[in-house]
Design an enzyme around this catalytic site. Structure first.
Site, PDB file in Angstrom:
ATOM      1  N   TYR A  30      -7.284  -5.672   9.807  1.00 35.97           N
ATOM      2  CA  TYR A  30      -7.055  -4.350   9.366  1.00 35.97           C
ATOM      3  C   TYR A  30      -6.798  -3.488  10.680  1.00 35.97           C
ATOM      4  CZ  TYR A  30      -6.962  -0.175   6.550  1.00 35.97           C
ATOM      5  OH  TYR A  30      -6.639   0.745   5.676  1.00 35.97           O
ATOM      6  N   PRO A  56       1.752  -3.332   0.394  1.00 37.74           N
ATOM      7  CA  PRO A  56       1.138  -2.274   1.167  1.00 37.74           C
ATOM      8  C   PRO A  56      -0.453  -2.162   1.458  1.00 37.74           C
ATOM      9  CG  PRO A  56       2.117  -1.229  -0.789  1.00 37.74           C
ATOM     10  CD  PRO A  56       2.432  -2.758  -0.687  1.00 37.74           C
TER      11      PRO A  56
END
Ligand code: FAD
Ligand code: DHB
Length: 398
Positions: A392, A300
């Site tokens: 990201y 994660p």
């Protein structure tokens, strides 16, 4: 005498009512393609499951463009940067400034699921919770079907296609003969303990921290709720982490020398998640397509799991749209190949973030110094920060 099997028919049978299955069902409904969503768990369990919270722009745009993004637009928290912390100092990475304005939105996965269930209800299309004993049949023929039990009654759902959106532990991937699937896996020697706390966030943006004692992450869900994570040993028992121990460890790992620290509050949810990287290739067998966690898992740290699931179903829905629009299977035929490029880029990024920010049990002092040097380079090079920011915030959906 056994009760007779009830026969049902649809165009696309969707196994799993998580984010991937619900989004696919929503997209298909908008294109007037019939689908049935079959979910093993009760509705409240699916809605209350606390998981991811970072949405890429592509995910936000997909929800908005399909009419399921109103609450997200109102309540989602848009962030143009993140902090990376090490050696008691926080460093901001200006993601928006480095990528021509790309941002992320903080909005809980369970809220996305709630919005998609509402959209499904409004459409009137079938969404069946608490189905059990689900099995797939004849997936490599033109007439695949799904058998399941609901309230003691057995059903057979004849489909044109089946979408396996049933997460990592579901039955779809395992319905593919082992010889037809290649899998790639890495299991990490640590896990995340995650909490939700009734405490106002003390940082406007996320803080990813590497401390000598391990990784910690400061995130949030709303102006009143903080979400926090700690690296813990794999297979850790949550009972080993009473609230006081969690706060003490979070303060040690997150506090910076400028006086910044997370505010404490009542812990309203606690859970431990193992970390793995996994890819199954190809993401199709016959008339069965795998999407989301059924096909791939990322650790994660890069916040990619939910976003990859959304990119998969957007691509798969376009394939079905083309097939039912003009009979062409070209987009379905290239679904896996096109998706795996994105999946492997997300794997690479998630592995890199994970390796840079966690203490590996038993690593040498050399390794920690090397990690600090990598972080030091990251926050002092606009090239390195741009690379992180591009990945990201997410490469645009196709
Ligand atoms: P899922 O959300 O797993 O949905 C699959 C659905 O299929 C489930 O509802 C399941 O009940 C159903 N199903 C399974 N078997 C059957 C069956 N036999 N019959 C019918 N239905 C079935 N990502 C992040 O980016 N950040 C995080 O902090 C984060 N935390 C996570 C914590 C946990 C505990 C887990 C498991 C995942 C986490 N992830 C996180 C990953 C992210 O939540 C997933 O990538 C995302 O949920 C993928 O969506 P999905 O719809 O593909 O799968
Ligand atoms: C959250 C989860 C993540 O995995 C991550 O990398 C950042 C934030 C969250 O739950 O808020």
């Amino acid at each position: 005498m056994a009760a007779p099997v009830t026969l049902l028919r649809t165009q696309v049978g969707i196994v799993g009512g998580g984010p991937a299955g619900l989004m696919l069902g929503h997209l298909l409904h908008l294109h007037r393609i019939d689908s049935v969503i079959l979910e093993r768990r009760p509705e409240d369990h699916v809605v209350e499951r606390v998981r991811a919270g970072v949405l890429e722009q592509g995910t936000v745009d997909l929800l908005a463009s399909t009419g399921a993004g109103d609450r997200l637009q109102r309540e989602g928290m848009r962030h143009g940067g993140i902090y990376v912390a090490f050696e008691q100092a926080r460093h901001r990475i200006d993601m928006a400034g480095l990528t021509g304005g790309r941002v992320i939105t903080i909005y809980g996965q369970n809220e996305v699921v709630r919005d998609l269930i509402d959209a499904r209800r409004a459409s009137g299309a079938p969404l069946r919770f608490e189905v059990s004993d689900l099995t797939l049949h004849d997936v490599d023929s033109d007439r695949p079907n799904i058998r399941f039990v609901e309230q003691g009654q057995e059903f057979a759902l004849a489909c044109d296609w089946i979408a396996g959106c049933d997460g990592f532990h579901g039955p779809c991937r395992t319905a593919i003969p082992a010889a037809k699937l290649r899998t790639f896996e890495r299991i990490y020697p640590f896990a995340w303990l995650g909490i939700l706390a009734e405490a106002a966030p003390t940082s406007e943006e996320l803080v990813y921290s590497l401390h000598e004692r391990g990784f910690a992450l400061f995130s949030m869900r709303s102006p009143a709720i903080t979400r926090l994570y700690l690296q813990v040993p794999p297979d850790e028992d949550v009972a080993a982490w009473p609230d006081e121990r969690i706060w003490s460890e979070l303060q040690i790992r997150l506090r910076t020398s400028d006086g910044w620290r997370p505010k404490e509050g009542a812990i309203v949810q606690k859970g431990i998640t193992g970390m793995r990287s996994f890819v199954a290739e190809p993401m199709r067998f016959g008339r069965l397509f795998l999407a989301g966690d059924a096909a791939h898992i990322v650790p994660p740290t890069g916040a990619k799991g939910l976003n990859l699931a959304m990119a998969d179903v957007a691509r798969l829905a376009r394939g079905f749209e083309r097939f039912y629009g003009d009979g062409q299977t070209d987009l379905l035929d290239t679904y896996s190949e096109r998706g795996l490029r994105r999946v492997w880029r997300a794997q690479r990024f998630s592995w890199w973030m994970t390796s840079m920010l966690h203490r590996i049990p038993g690593d040498a002092p050399f390794d920690h110094r090397r990690q600090i040097a990598e972080l030091d380079y990251l926050v002092s090079s606009s090239a390195a920060m741009t690379s992180l920011s591009e990945n990201y915030t997410g490469i645009p959906f196709e």
